[in-house]
Every structure is written in structure tokens, then in C-alpha cells.
Design a protein around this motif. Structure first.
Motif, PDB file in Angstrom:
ATOM      1  N   ASN A 135       0.840  -1.200   0.000  1.00  0.00           N
ATOM      2  CA  ASN A 135       0.000   0.000   0.000  1.00  0.00           C
ATOM      3  C   ASN A 135       0.875   1.249   0.000  1.00  0.00           C
ATOM      4  OD1 ASN A 135      -2.556  -1.366   0.106  1.00  0.00           O
ATOM      5  ND2 ASN A 135      -2.053  -1.883   2.215  1.00  0.00           N
ATOM      6  N   SER A 136       1.820   1.289  -0.903  1.00  0.00           N
ATOM      7  CA  SER A 136       2.787   2.382  -0.980  1.00  0.00           C
ATOM      8  C   SER A 136       2.123   3.742  -1.126  1.00  0.00           C
ATOM      9  CB  SER A 136       3.714   2.153  -2.177  1.00  0.00           C
ATOM     10  OG  SER A 136       4.533   3.280  -2.380  1.00  0.00           O
ATOM     11  N   LEU A 137       2.656   4.725  -0.410  1.00  0.00           N
ATOM     12  CA  LEU A 137       2.159   6.089  -0.538  1.00  0.00           C
ATOM     13  C   LEU A 137       2.489   6.680  -1.905  1.00  0.00           C
ATOM     14  CD1 LEU A 137       2.810   7.508   3.050  1.00  0.00           C
ATOM     15  CD2 LEU A 137       0.650   6.750   2.026  1.00  0.00           C
ATOM     16  N   HIS A 138       3.378   6.051  -2.653  1.00  0.00           N
ATOM     17  CA  HIS A 138       3.639   6.477  -4.036  1.00  0.00           C
ATOM     18  C   HIS A 138       2.353   6.386  -4.865  1.00  0.00           C
ATOM     19  CE1 HIS A 138       8.048   6.919  -4.124  1.00  0.00           C
ATOM     20  NE2 HIS A 138       8.081   5.897  -3.275  1.00  0.00           N
ATOM     21  N   MET A 139       1.504   5.389  -4.563  1.00  0.00           N
ATOM     22  CA  MET A 139       0.286   5.169  -5.359  1.00  0.00           C
ATOM     23  C   MET A 139      -0.783   6.235  -5.127  1.00  0.00           C
ATOM     24  SD  MET A 139      -0.209   1.036  -5.466  1.00  0.00           S
ATOM     25  CE  MET A 139      -0.635   0.890  -3.740  1.00  0.00           C
ATOM     26  N   VAL A 140      -0.623   7.046  -4.101  1.00  0.00           N
ATOM     27  CA  VAL A 140      -1.595   8.113  -3.851  1.00  0.00           C
ATOM     28  C   VAL A 140      -0.937   9.493  -3.953  1.00  0.00           C
ATOM     29  CG1 VAL A 140      -3.226   6.716  -2.516  1.00  0.00           C
ATOM     30  CG2 VAL A 140      -1.321   7.842  -1.342  1.00  0.00           C
ATOM     31  N   GLY A 141       0.253   9.535  -4.541  1.00  0.00           N
ATOM     32  CA  GLY A 141       0.923  10.810  -4.774  1.00  0.00           C
ATOM     33  C   GLY A 141       1.476  11.457  -3.522  1.00  0.00           C
ATOM     34  N   GLN A 142       1.844  10.636  -2.539  1.00  0.00           N
ATOM     35  CA  GLN A 142       2.324  11.183  -1.276  1.00  0.00           C
ATOM     36  C   GLN A 142       3.767  10.800  -0.953  1.00  0.00           C
ATOM     37  OE1 GLN A 142      -0.632   9.935   1.610  1.00  0.00           O
ATOM     38  NE2 GLN A 142      -1.859  11.747   1.205  1.00  0.00           N
ATOM     39  N   ALA A 143       4.549  10.381  -1.946  1.00  0.00           N
ATOM     40  CA  ALA A 143       5.922   9.961  -1.678  1.00  0.00           C
ATOM     41  C   ALA A 143       6.830  10.258  -2.861  1.00  0.00           C
ATOM     42  CB  ALA A 143       5.961   8.462  -1.369  1.00  0.00           C
ATOM     43  N   ALA A 144       8.106  10.391  -2.541  1.00  0.00           N
ATOM     44  CA  ALA A 144       9.135  10.601  -3.571  1.00  0.00           C
ATOM     45  C   ALA A 144      10.409   9.899  -3.133  1.00  0.00           C
ATOM     46  CB  ALA A 144       9.400  12.089  -3.771  1.00  0.00           C
ATOM     47  N   ASP A 145      11.092   9.295  -4.080  1.00  0.00           N
ATOM     48  CA  ASP A 145      12.412   8.706  -3.859  1.00  0.00           C
ATOM     49  C   ASP A 145      13.415   9.610  -4.556  1.00  0.00           C
ATOM     50  OD1 ASP A 145      11.177   6.603  -2.562  1.00  0.00           O
ATOM     51  OD2 ASP A 145      11.212   5.283  -4.305  1.00  0.00           O
ATOM     52  N   LEU A 146      14.381  10.140  -3.776  1.00  0.00           N
ATOM     53  CA  LEU A 146      15.276  11.186  -4.263  1.00  0.00           C
ATOM     54  C   LEU A 146      16.723  10.899  -3.933  1.00  0.00           C
ATOM     55  CD1 LEU A 146      13.039  14.039  -2.825  1.00  0.00           C
ATOM     56  CD2 LEU A 146      13.221  13.447  -5.249  1.00  0.00           C
ATOM     57  N   ARG A 147      17.613  11.516  -4.719  1.00  0.00           N
ATOM     58  CA  ARG A 147      19.049  11.460  -4.417  1.00  0.00           C
ATOM     59  C   ARG A 147      19.703  12.746  -4.876  1.00  0.00           C
ATOM     60  NH1 ARG A 147      20.641   7.069  -8.873  1.00  0.00           N
ATOM     61  NH2 ARG A 147      19.966   5.699  -7.220  1.00  0.00           N
ATOM     62  N   LEU A 148      20.872  13.010  -4.311  1.00  0.00           N
ATOM     63  CA  LEU A 148      21.738  14.119  -4.722  1.00  0.00           C
ATOM     64  C   LEU A 148      23.136  13.555  -4.896  1.00  0.00           C
ATOM     65  CD1 LEU A 148      20.708  16.923  -2.189  1.00  0.00           C
ATOM     66  CD2 LEU A 148      20.324  16.974  -4.655  1.00  0.00           C
ATOM     67  N   GLN A 149      23.799  13.913  -5.978  1.00  0.00           N
ATOM     68  CA  GLN A 149      25.159  13.424  -6.176  1.00  0.00           C
ATOM     69  C   GLN A 149      26.133  14.054  -5.185  1.00  0.00           C
ATOM     70  OE1 GLN A 149      26.366  13.871 -10.255  1.00  0.00           O
ATOM     71  NE2 GLN A 149      24.902  12.361 -10.980  1.00  0.00           N
ATOM     72  N   SER A 150      25.843  15.298  -4.773  1.00  0.00           N
ATOM     73  CA  SER A 150      26.764  16.028  -3.907  1.00  0.00           C
ATOM     74  C   SER A 150      26.593  15.721  -2.424  1.00  0.00           C
ATOM     75  CB  SER A 150      26.596  17.533  -4.118  1.00  0.00           C
ATOM     76  OG  SER A 150      25.296  17.947  -3.721  1.00  0.00           O
ATOM     77  N   ARG A 151      25.606  14.915  -2.071  1.00  0.00           N
ATOM     78  CA  ARG A 151      25.362  14.578  -0.674  1.00  0.00           C
ATOM     79  C   ARG A 151      25.163  13.077  -0.539  1.00  0.00           C
ATOM     80  NH1 ARG A 151      26.637  19.207  -0.839  1.00  0.00           N
ATOM     81  NH2 ARG A 151      25.698  20.979   0.252  1.00  0.00           N
ATOM     82  N   SER A 152      25.574  12.547   0.590  1.00  0.00           N
ATOM     83  CA  SER A 152      25.413  11.113   0.845  1.00  0.00           C
ATOM     84  C   SER A 152      23.963  10.805   1.204  1.00  0.00           C
ATOM     85  CB  SER A 152      26.327  10.677   1.988  1.00  0.00           C
ATOM     86  OG  SER A 152      25.854  11.202   3.225  1.00  0.00           O
ATOM     87  N   VAL A 153      23.615   9.549   1.096  1.00  0.00           N
ATOM     88  CA  VAL A 153      22.287   9.103   1.495  1.00  0.00           C
ATOM     89  C   VAL A 153      22.066   9.444   2.969  1.00  0.00           C
ATOM     90  CG1 VAL A 153      20.845   7.052   1.882  1.00  0.00           C
ATOM     91  CG2 VAL A 153      22.106   7.299  -0.256  1.00  0.00           C
ATOM     92  N   SER A 154      23.083   9.257   3.792  1.00  0.00           N
ATOM     93  CA  SER A 154      22.956   9.571   5.218  1.00  0.00           C
ATOM     94  C   SER A 154      22.692  11.049   5.449  1.00  0.00           C
ATOM     95  CB  SER A 154      24.217   9.152   5.977  1.00  0.00           C
ATOM     96  OG  SER A 154      24.318   7.751   6.018  1.00  0.00           O
ATOM     97  N   GLN A 155      23.353  11.916   4.703  1.00  0.00           N
ATOM     98  CA  GLN A 155      23.130  13.357   4.862  1.00  0.00           C
ATOM     99  C   GLN A 155      21.700  13.740   4.472  1.00  0.00           C
ATOM    100  OE1 GLN A 155      26.484  14.478   2.352  1.00  0.00           O
ATOM    101  NE2 GLN A 155      27.435  15.540   4.088  1.00  0.00           N
ATOM    102  N   ILE A 156      21.218  13.213   3.357  1.00  0.00           N
ATOM    103  CA  ILE A 156      19.861  13.520   2.895  1.00  0.00           C
ATOM    104  C   ILE A 156      18.846  12.970   3.894  1.00  0.00           C
ATOM    105  CG2 ILE A 156      18.181  13.228   1.030  1.00  0.00           C
ATOM    106  CD1 ILE A 156      20.660  12.788  -0.838  1.00  0.00           C
TER     107      ILE A 156
END
Length: 189
Positions: A135-156
Motif C-alpha cells: 500500500n505504498s504512498l507512491h500510489m496516492v501521490g504522497q511519496a518521492a524517492d530522491l538522491r543528490l550526487q553532492s550529498r550522501s544518502v545519510s546526509q539527505i
């Protein structure tokens, strides 16, 4: 000094100009709003998609008002690229992403890996990975999966979690952070 006084434009003129040219939008949500307050009278979101080659860099909020056209562009940009289906993206999710980005003090746009997902896309991804919620919140427009090359996953992850405004998942192995406007919770490694 405000942008309007620097450029000799009134705030109303800025609002009209941005409304006519806006591409992306992001409203405030819960405690994420506190992190955006320092942004002044204008809020912006910038993202690109490695899947479609599209990018968006838009002011979506001016002086307490969301820009309808910008929010529409965000909905289109964050569509399910596999099926080309759109859903209204919850502005609270955009606010959380914008607030986290502000905390990271980066001018680099986010790379959007996943915004809205149709049920068919979610089921296909779920069959491939146990990390995809039924029941992912992606299916109701309430989620995003994101990344930044200049920052680590831990920082984000830490920046998004500091907003204390929704769900934040850390996916170090896949190099992205999940942000949603659901219940406040964190997970991942």
C-alpha cells in the motif's frame, strides 16, 4: 533587502511573473514549514529525471500562496513514467523535500527516482523487491524517492528526518532516500 527591492519590482509583479513562468511547486507541511520559513517569501523545488531526461526548477510558493500552474507542472513531472499516468502530488511531500534540500544547503537539483506510481507499476516493482510496500504512498501521490550526487544518502536522510514531518527511509544500497507525508517514522540502513 528583498528580491523585489533589489530588482525594482513589486511583490505583486513578481507573483504574476512567476505564475506565468513557473514549472514546479511545493507547499508547506507540519514542521517542514519551519525549515522553509528562512527561505523568505519564495519557495522553489528543483529536480531532474534520469528516466525521462526532463527537469523542473520552479517557484511554487510566493508570499503564502501556492502557484496552481507550478503544482500542475510538478504533478506532470512526478508522473509514473512507465505508464505516463499522473496523480495530484500531495504538496506536503514537496514541502518536505524542499525543506530537506534547504537544510542541505545545496544548489544541485534532486534526482527523482520515483514519484507517483500506478498500482500496476507498484505491483511490478513489488514482485521484484521486498522493499516495495503493498500500500505504498507512491500510489496516492504522497511519496518521492530522491538522491543528490553532492550529498550522501545519510546526509539527505538526516536532513529529511530533521523536518519531523513524515516518513523517511534510507536506502543506502540503492543510493536514495524515500520521503513521504504519511505518519512520522524512519527506517533503513
Amino acid at each position: 533587502m528583498t528580491m523585489s527591492s533589489q530588482n525594482g519590482l513589486s511583490r505583486r509583479a513578481l507573483l504574476g511573473a512567476f505564475a506565468a513562468t513557473a514549472v514546479v511547486a511545493a507547499p508547506t507541511y507540519s514542521k517542514a514549514a519551519g525549515f522553509l520559513r528562512g527561505a523568505g517569501d519564495v519557495r522553489r523545488i528543483a529536480m531532474y529525471s534520469g528516466r525521462t531526461g526532463e527537469s523542473i526548477n520552479t517557484i511554487y510558493w510566493i508570499e503564502g500562496d501556492y502557484i496552481k500552474e507550478a503544482l500542475g507542472e510538478i504533478n506532470y513531472f512526478m508522473r509514473d513514467w512507465r505508464s505516463d499516468e499522473q496523480k495530484v502530488i500531495d504538496s506536503r511531500t514537496v514541502d518536505i523535500a524542499a525543506a530537506a534540500h534547504s537544510l542541505l544547503d545545496s544548489s544541485e537539483p534532486y534526482m527523482l527516482l520515483s514519484g507517483y506510481r500506478s498500482p500496476a507499476t507498484n505491483n511490478m516493482l513489488r514482485a521484484r523487491s521486498r522493499g516495495v510496500a503493498k500500500n505504498s504512498l507512491h500510489m496516492v501521490g504522497q511519496a518521492a524517492d530522491l538522491r543528490l550526487q553532492s550529498r550522501s544518502v545519510s546526509q539527505i536522510y538526516k536532513a529529511a528526518a530533521a523536518c519531523n514531518a513524515g516518513g523517511v527511509g534510507k536506502y543506502s544500497g540503492s543510493n536514495f532516500v524515500h520521503m513521504d507525508c504519511g505518519q512520522v517514522r524512519t527506517w533503513g540502513s
